[in-house]
Structure formats: C-alpha cells, structure tokens
Design a protein around this motif. Structure first.
Motif, PDB file in Angstrom:
ATOM      1  N   ILE A 139       1.004  -1.225  -0.050  1.00 14.89           N
ATOM      2  CA  ILE A 139       0.078  -0.129   0.094  1.00 14.89           C
ATOM      3  C   ILE A 139       0.817   1.186   0.050  1.00 14.89           C
ATOM      4  CG2 ILE A 139      -1.673   1.513   1.410  1.00 14.89           C
ATOM      5  CD1 ILE A 139      -2.620  -1.367   2.124  1.00 14.89           C
ATOM      6  N   GLN A 140       1.836   1.351   0.815  1.00 14.86           N
ATOM      7  CA  GLN A 140       2.826   2.411   0.725  1.00 14.86           C
ATOM      8  C   GLN A 140       3.410   2.576  -0.580  1.00 14.86           C
ATOM      9  OE1 GLN A 140       6.194   2.030   3.594  1.00 14.86           O
ATOM     10  NE2 GLN A 140       6.646   4.254   3.149  1.00 14.86           N
ATOM     11  N   ASN A 143       0.668   4.044  -3.068  1.00 17.02           N
ATOM     12  CA  ASN A 143       0.468   5.388  -2.850  1.00 17.02           C
ATOM     13  C   ASN A 143       1.538   6.376  -3.284  1.00 17.02           C
ATOM     14  OD1 ASN A 143      -2.262   5.824  -1.453  1.00 17.02           O
ATOM     15  ND2 ASN A 143      -1.476   4.602   0.107  1.00 17.02           N
ATOM     16  N   TYR A 146       0.837   6.498  -7.229  1.00 21.60           N
ATOM     17  CA  TYR A 146      -0.456   6.934  -7.321  1.00 21.60           C
ATOM     18  C   TYR A 146      -0.320   8.408  -7.252  1.00 21.60           C
ATOM     19  CZ  TYR A 146      -5.498   7.141  -7.471  1.00 21.60           C
ATOM     20  OH  TYR A 146      -6.520   7.411  -8.054  1.00 21.60           O
ATOM     21  N   ASP A 147       0.256   8.830  -6.103  1.00 26.45           N
ATOM     22  CA  ASP A 147       0.247  10.321  -5.903  1.00 26.45           C
ATOM     23  C   ASP A 147       1.469  10.939  -6.826  1.00 26.45           C
ATOM     24  OD1 ASP A 147      -1.719  10.178  -4.399  1.00 26.45           O
ATOM     25  OD2 ASP A 147      -0.462   9.797  -2.500  1.00 26.45           O
ATOM     26  N   LEU A 165      -4.627  -0.475  -5.425  1.00 24.05           N
ATOM     27  CA  LEU A 165      -4.839   0.337  -4.128  1.00 24.05           C
ATOM     28  C   LEU A 165      -6.225  -0.185  -3.660  1.00 24.05           C
ATOM     29  CD1 LEU A 165      -3.438   4.172  -4.228  1.00 24.05           C
ATOM     30  CD2 LEU A 165      -2.996   2.186  -2.600  1.00 24.05           C
ATOM     31  N   TYR A 169      -6.245  -2.492   0.117  1.00 27.44           N
ATOM     32  CA  TYR A 169      -6.854  -1.987   1.036  1.00 27.44           C
ATOM     33  C   TYR A 169      -7.883  -2.638   1.325  1.00 27.44           C
ATOM     34  CZ  TYR A 169      -5.053   2.971   1.431  1.00 27.44           C
ATOM     35  OH  TYR A 169      -3.945   3.880   1.644  1.00 27.44           O
ATOM     36  N   VAL A 181     -10.917   5.027  -2.233  1.00 31.63           N
ATOM     37  CA  VAL A 181     -10.128   5.178  -3.349  1.00 31.63           C
ATOM     38  C   VAL A 181     -10.851   4.979  -4.622  1.00 31.63           C
ATOM     39  CG1 VAL A 181      -7.814   4.251  -4.572  1.00 31.63           C
ATOM     40  CG2 VAL A 181      -7.933   4.637  -2.113  1.00 31.63           C
TER      41      VAL A 181
END
Length: 448
Positions: A139-140, A143, A146-147, A165, A169, A181
C-alpha cells in the motif's frame, strides 16, 4: 564533481573511485605505455586519456570504456533491465519471492536506470509485496506511485494503480479506504469525460467487489448493472469477464446461487482464451464452490473444476488461494459422504494458512468441525467450533466474519445443539449491523 574534473567529464574521478574500490594503487595501473605520473595526471583531471589508454585503464579497473568516459555502463544497465524483465516474468508465473528479489536488486541501482524502468520496477515490487501478503508495504508503494505528479489521471498506469490500491486496502480489511479510493477514482474519470477503456471497466469492477466485501449489496448491484452494459458495448473479453466475475459474487451474496453460477461460468468462458492461469483457476474454483451450494449439482464436474483449479493454484496461486481450493474440496468430500477425506483436506487448508487469525481459516475450521461430527467425533467437532468462536472474536467484524458465524451456527444446529447455534446466529446478525433489542433478555413468558 571537482572543478579540476569538469574539462574531462569526470573520467579521472571515476578512475580513482574504481581503483580505490578494488584496492589498487596507481602503480597497479601503470604499464610500459602508461606511467604512474600519467595515471596521477588523469585522476586529477589534468590530462584527457586517449582511446587506447582508456581501454587499457578500463581493463585494469574492471569496467567498460563507456563507463570511464560517461559514467554510464551500458552492460550493467542491460543487466539491471533484464532483472526487471525477469521480475515481470516471475510475477506472472507466481514466483513472487523471486520477483521481489529481482525488482529490489534492480532498484538498489536505480541511478543507472531510466525513469520509466525505475517506475516499472517499483510497481512490480509493490505487486510482489501484495501477492506475498505484505500489504502495508504494498500500500505504501502503491500510494507513492499513485500520488506521483508523473502519474497522469485517466491513463492506463493511473487506472492500474487505483485498482491495486482498492484491492490492497480491501484485502487488508480497510473497507472504508478501499471504497474511498475507488469512488474518488471513478468520479475523476467521470469528470475527465474520457472514452471508456478496459482499464476503466476493471476499476469499476474492483469497486463493485469492494462494495460486496463491505456488504453494501445495493451499491454493488447498481454498479454491476451499469458496468455490464458498458462492458458488453465497449469492453474486451477480459473486461467483460471481470465484470461478470464480480457480479457473480453479488448474486451469491443475495442468495441467487443459480444466477451466480451462470455469471461465473460466463466469466470463465470469456477468460478461458487468455493466458492468465491464475484468474482462470480462481474462476474454476468459484464455479465449483457455487455448484456445491446448489442441490442437484453435477458433483463430478465440480470435482473436475477443483482439480484443474488446484493444479493452477499450485503453480501461480497464493497460500490463501491454494487453501481456498482445499477447503472447497473438503466441502465436496462431505457432499460425497467421505468425512475422512474432508478432514484431511480441511487440515491441509489450515496448514497452508499457518493458523492465522483470519476469517478464511475460521471458515475452514467450520468445514473441519462438520467432518468431525459426520465421522462421529462430536467432542472434536464441538472443540473445533469453539475454536472458531475464539478466532472470530479476534477479527474485525465484517460481512465475511458474519457469514462464518452463520455457517458455524448451522453446523451446531445440524448436530443437535440449538443453544450454541443461537449464540452463533446472534454474532452473525451483529456482524451485519443488527444489534440486539435492549431488554429482550428480560422477557419471561411467551406471548399469548
């Protein structure tokens, strides 16, 4: 880089660093044609070596001429790119540990790789973490990608990361974030007004699955209706198969097992022509599981599907997916009147899950308990169901745990323990948000 090196493009600095790294002195680089003083002048940036001298020095320090000249080692870069390609192949084949190692080795030398290759390796690393069950790490990384400003909303890469994601999650038990999300990504797509692609359909299908896992069957059904129409009009076979796959889950959760089986079989037909062994195996397992819940099903066909699913999962599946097939085979053994085989397969399924406190292993224990009761071991069956109760008490309440509470209650009821069954049913109702009526326990007499 030192000012003295600027005119030589850092050749001397790289030569000195490699020489020292290999434990050599300047004398070791000297020869009949290259004096020690000349080596010193090169290293301090006061002389630019000829091509012949560069070649001789490169051989002595164990690098390519190109690396001494530019700082870029094309041979090493090619090796690292091959590591990323090997990681991709290992990930497709279910060798998730090998994939993670390859990606990590490539990323340890990230400065030598181009930006696109680094992003590819990071995505692969995140996917490997996910498949290995290391969801927090996955997940880290998802993210971060994704960002990243380089990730363009609406692109295929962006959609893939949004799907990943949502999925990560969801599997970590954070249904709120998985849906947040997914909904945010779907709204972004609507605002962008882009043509629908398979990636977008896959995103919607994943969100549908998240609604299902949260128990929000109304939203799941509404999205299913919308996606089915879009997928039929614009989706590939894989995209349509993905929609039908999740629609089958929704239909099953609403109790329409015939519809769920029909949808899963349609998804299997659509996916059968792809090379995704894992997805085909999972769908075969799902079809067989729906068959086992229906009276009058073809048990021989269910058995054949489970055998094929198990073969695929042993090749590319996770431990949880392999365990799920074993649990279904245990259910099949019960339908076939063979409690001994059911106990053996259920025990094997639990071994694959390593007795973790998760709802899947609790569900498998319910099957084990039923097999024990069928075999005549009432004491063992009761002990196993009490272990289920303790285990479920350690897991966050959700629709899946409510289903297992219900199944455990059914087994208690089936073998003559109504009081214990009632306790399980009450837990099941609480799991889907139905709280007990205050003061209900004080009712002392039946209504007339």
């Amino acid at each position: 880089m030192d000012q003295s090196q600027s005119g030589t493009n850092g050749i001397g600095q790289r030569l000195r660093e490699l020489r020292q790294k290999r434990g050599l002195n300047q004398q070791d680089l000297a020869s009949a044609d290259i004096s020690v003083s000349y080596v010193s002048l090169i290293e301090t940036g006061k002389r630019v070596p000829s091509e012949a001298v560069l070649k001789a020095l490169a051989e002595r320090v164990g690098c390519t001429v190109d690396y001494l000249r530019t700082g870029r080692d094309d041979v090493r870069v090619k090796e690292l790119e091959l590591k990323v390609a090997f990681g991709d192949m290992a990930l497709r084949n279910g060798a998730n540990g090998e994939a993670l190692q390859s990606y990590s080795e490539a990323l340890a030398n990230a400065p030598l790789l181009g930006e696109a290759m680094v992003r590819r390796a990071r995505l692969g690393q995140a996917l490997a973490f996910e498949k290995l069950g290391r969801l927090e790490a996955a997940i880290q990384l998802f993210n971060v990608l994704y960002d990243d400003p380089e990730t363009i909303p609406g692109s295929a890469e962006w959609a893939q990361l949004a799907v990943a994601l949502c999925r990560a999650y969801r599997d970590s038990g954070d249904q709120v974030m998985s849906i947040e999300v997914g909904e945010r990504a779907m709204k972004q797509l609507d605002r962008l007004g882009l043509d629908v692609t398979d990636d977008h359909i896959q995103l919607g299908s994943t969100l549908m699955g998240c609604y299902y896992h949260r128990g929000d069957l109304t939203q799941a059904q509404l999205l299913s209706n919308r996606l089915t129409q879009i997928a039929e009009e614009k989706g590939s076979r894989v995209a349509r198969g993905s929609v039908y796959w999740n629609a089958a889950l929704v239909a099953a959760s609403k109790g329409d097992l015939k519809e769920s089986l029909a949808l899963a079989e349609r998804a299997l037909v659509l996916m059968a022509e792809t090379d995704n062994v894992r997805h085909i195996g999972l769908l075969k397992s799902n079809c067989a599981a729906y068959m086992l819940e229906l009276d009058g099903s073809d048990l021989e066909r269910a058995e054949g599907l489970l055998e094929e699913a198990q073969e695929a999962m042993l090749e590319v599946g996770t431990a949880a997916e392999q365990s799920n097939v074993e649990t279904s085979r245990a259910r099949l053994a019960l339908r076939q009147g063979d409690p001994e085989a059911a106990m053996e397969r259920a025990s094997r399924a639990l071994g694959l899950l390593r007795n973790e406190a998760r709802w899947e292993s609790a569900a498998t224990r319910v099957v084990l308990a039923q097999a024990q009761f069928e075999r005549g071991d009432s004491t063992g069956g009761a002990q196993t169901l009490r272990a289920v109760e303790r285990q479920l008490g350690q897991i966050p309440v959700n629709r899946n745990t409510a289903l297992v509470w219900r199944q455990a209650g059914d087994v208690w009821q089936l073998y003559g323990h109504p009081a214990e069954a009632l306790t399980m049913y009450q837990h099941a109702m609480s799991g889907v948000g139905l709280v007990p009526l205050k003061g209900a326990a004080r009712v002392a007499a039946p209504l007339s």
